[in-house]
Design an enzyme around this catalytic site. Structure first.
Site, PDB file in Angstrom:
ATOM      1  N   ASP A   3      31.435 -10.790  21.804  1.00 50.84           N
ATOM      2  CA  ASP A   3      32.287  -9.397  21.610  1.00 50.84           C
ATOM      3  C   ASP A   3      31.559  -8.239  22.187  1.00 50.84           C
ATOM      4  O   ASP A   3      31.181  -7.211  21.292  1.00 50.84           O
ATOM      5  CB  ASP A   3      32.790  -9.405  20.344  1.00 50.84           C
ATOM      6  CG  ASP A   3      33.779  -8.235  19.934  1.00 50.84           C
ATOM      7  OD1 ASP A   3      34.381  -7.650  21.212  1.00 50.84           O
ATOM      8  OD2 ASP A   3      34.297  -8.174  19.058  1.00 50.84           O
TER       9      ASP A   3
ATOM     10  N   GLU B 297      20.962  -7.788   6.203  1.00 54.61           N
ATOM     11  CA  GLU B 297      19.972  -7.089   6.528  1.00 54.61           C
ATOM     12  C   GLU B 297      20.671  -5.617   6.963  1.00 54.61           C
ATOM     13  O   GLU B 297      21.297  -5.607   7.854  1.00 54.61           O
ATOM     14  CB  GLU B 297      19.076  -7.750   7.608  1.00 54.61           C
ATOM     15  CG  GLU B 297      18.123  -6.757   8.037  1.00 54.61           C
ATOM     16  CD  GLU B 297      17.270  -7.315   9.111  1.00 54.61           C
ATOM     17  OE1 GLU B 297      17.503  -8.525   9.522  1.00 54.61           O
ATOM     18  OE2 GLU B 297      16.353  -6.829   9.767  1.00 54.61           O
TER      19      GLU B 297
ATOM     20  N   LEU C 189      20.282  -2.454   8.888  1.00 55.04           N
ATOM     21  CA  LEU C 189      19.541  -1.864  10.035  1.00 55.04           C
ATOM     22  C   LEU C 189      19.223  -0.415  10.165  1.00 55.04           C
ATOM     23  O   LEU C 189      20.156   0.362   9.871  1.00 55.04           O
ATOM     24  CB  LEU C 189      20.335  -2.160  11.485  1.00 55.04           C
ATOM     25  CG  LEU C 189      20.576  -3.819  11.751  1.00 55.04           C
ATOM     26  CD1 LEU C 189      21.219  -3.758  12.862  1.00 55.04           C
ATOM     27  CD2 LEU C 189      19.231  -4.563  11.829  1.00 55.04           C
TER      28      LEU C 189
HETATM   29  P1  ADP Z   1      33.644  -4.808  11.622  1.00 59.52           P
HETATM   30  O1  ADP Z   1      33.576  -6.199  11.568  1.00 59.52           O
HETATM   31  O2  ADP Z   1      34.615  -4.256  10.691  1.00 59.52           O
HETATM   32  O3  ADP Z   1      34.212  -4.317  13.050  1.00 59.52           O
HETATM   33  P2  ADP Z   1      30.986  -4.167  12.134  1.00 59.52           P
HETATM   34  O4  ADP Z   1      30.075  -5.448  11.791  1.00 59.52           O
HETATM   35  O5  ADP Z   1      31.080  -3.837  13.409  1.00 59.52           O
HETATM   36  O6  ADP Z   1      32.224  -4.203  11.232  1.00 59.52           O
HETATM   37  O7  ADP Z   1      30.201  -2.979  11.476  1.00 59.52           O
HETATM   38  C1  ADP Z   1      30.874  -1.629  11.153  1.00 59.52           C
HETATM   39  C2  ADP Z   1      29.903  -0.724  11.356  1.00 59.52           C
HETATM   40  O8  ADP Z   1      28.875  -0.601  10.710  1.00 59.52           O
HETATM   41  C3  ADP Z   1      28.974  -0.786  12.924  1.00 59.52           C
HETATM   42  O9  ADP Z   1      29.618  -0.223  13.981  1.00 59.52           O
HETATM   43  C4  ADP Z   1      27.581  -0.126  12.572  1.00 59.52           C
HETATM   44  O10 ADP Z   1      27.615   1.232  12.824  1.00 59.52           O
HETATM   45  C5  ADP Z   1      27.695  -0.371  11.078  1.00 59.52           C
HETATM   46  N1  ADP Z   1      26.749  -1.637  10.875  1.00 59.52           N
HETATM   47  C6  ADP Z   1      27.057  -2.730  11.167  1.00 59.52           C
HETATM   48  N2  ADP Z   1      26.157  -3.960  10.829  1.00 59.52           N
HETATM   49  C7  ADP Z   1      25.107  -3.226  10.228  1.00 59.52           C
HETATM   50  C8  ADP Z   1      24.131  -3.509   9.723  1.00 59.52           C
HETATM   51  N3  ADP Z   1      23.388  -4.762   9.540  1.00 59.52           N
HETATM   52  N4  ADP Z   1      23.136  -2.420   9.348  1.00 59.52           N
HETATM   53  C9  ADP Z   1      23.535  -1.072   9.337  1.00 59.52           C
HETATM   54  N5  ADP Z   1      24.838  -0.474   9.900  1.00 59.52           N
HETATM   55  C10 ADP Z   1      25.595  -1.564  10.415  1.00 59.52           C
END
Ligand code: ADP
Length: 292
Positions: free
Chosen positions: A200, A97, A99
């Protein structure tokens, strides 16, 4: 929605939505080190979030989806829904999803604190660990269940990271760390109840969602002592005091918790030493010295 296991992003999108739905725009979301991340705009006007990595790393995404689902199942806090995982010859992917963000509510931090406390009080367990191994950053995190929190934290958290870091440590620090793990029983208590934790929980893994509240991402979920999650929130400067005050109204923080905070964070600092190198050595040495 049941999560799909598919062999291409296009087939995931057409199965999740409708065979006619296509990706019309793919925008890179920058700033993170581990995976490539994208915001996908679809022909039906919807958006989804896509993370990609090497095909052999599919297991990281499967475990991340399991963690997201476990957190979502508590209903305590906003967590994006994982929609599909899969791999083709060139990449493994996780679709979830997207966000949408909105301005923070004025009580953003209080609500965040209360919701994390509710997560920690949600029914789970009884054993410490998780149904699958997962990752902390890109380091494998072992989750084989244990009936003892202290043994779990020693055997599945500190010792594996110490083993990885051994070559970077001097004799004195090795001795200190060994002493810490040998006497962990006297340094950490068993919790009164087991808690599902994010695992985390630093500020980069929370986003303000469409509801103006914090949504949590990128978990390394497992059943633990909740103090391990609180400690992580304090590792890089801490959340505002309002977060902890509101947290404490729902799940009380023991007065002696600050004595254990750095010991819990030793796990993350060893992991940072293993992933990012020597800038983290001084803190590891100081904490080992303190608790030895
Ligand atoms: P990684 O596993 O590479 O650390 P993340 O899951 O932390 O990646 O996601 C990287 C960035 O993408 C996050 O800091 C956030 O800003 C954005 N992000 C992550 N998940 C979502 C989401 N479901 N919807 C919108 N933005 C997201």
């Amino acid at each position: 929605m049941t999560m799909l296991s598919v062999n291409s992003i296009d087939s995931a999108i057409s199965t999740l939505f409708d065979p006619s739905v296509k990706v019309v725009d793919r925008q890179r979301v920058s700033g993170r080190d581990i995976n490539r991340a994208y915001k996908l705009a679809l022909s039906n006007g919807e958006r989804v979030f896509l993370k990609c990595n090497r095909p052999d790393l599919l297991g990281i995404f499967t475990a991340e989806a399991d963690g997201l689902n476990a957190l979502r199942a508590t209903g305590a806090i906003g967590v994006p829904e994982p929609l599909a995982v899969g791999a083709d010859n060139s990449e493994a992917f996780l679709i979830m999803e997207y966000l949408e963000s909105a301005p923070r509510r004025t009580d953003y931090w209080e609500t965040f604190g209360r919701e994390i406390a509710m997560l920690h009080r949600a029914k789970c367990g009884p054993r410490f660990g998780f149904s699958t191994d997962n990752h902390i950053g890109s380091t494998p995190q072992q989750n084989a269940p244990s009936g003892s929190w202290v043994s779990f934290f020693r055997d599945r958290r500190l010792l594996p990271q110490m083993k990885l870091a051994w070559g970077l440590l001097d004799e004195h620090t090795r001795r200190n760390l060994t002493r810490v793990t040998d006497r962990l029983d006297s340094l950490l208590p068993e919790p009164a109840f087991p808690s599902l934790i994010h695992g985390d929980l630093w500020s980069g893994n929370a986003l303000c969602g469409h509801d103006g509240k914090a949504w949590v991402l990128d978990p390394a979920t497992y059943v633990a002592h909740f103090e391990a999650d609180l400690a992580m929130t304090e590792l890089f400067g801490g959340f505002p005091e309002r977060f902890y005050r509101a947290y404490n109204e729902v799940n009380s923080i023991d007065r002696s918790y600050p004595n254990r905070r750095d010991l819990y964070n030793l796990y993350h600092l060893l992991n940072h030493l293993n992933l990012f190198g020597l800038p983290y050595l001084a803190e590891v040495k100081a904490i080992a010295e303190h608790y030895a």
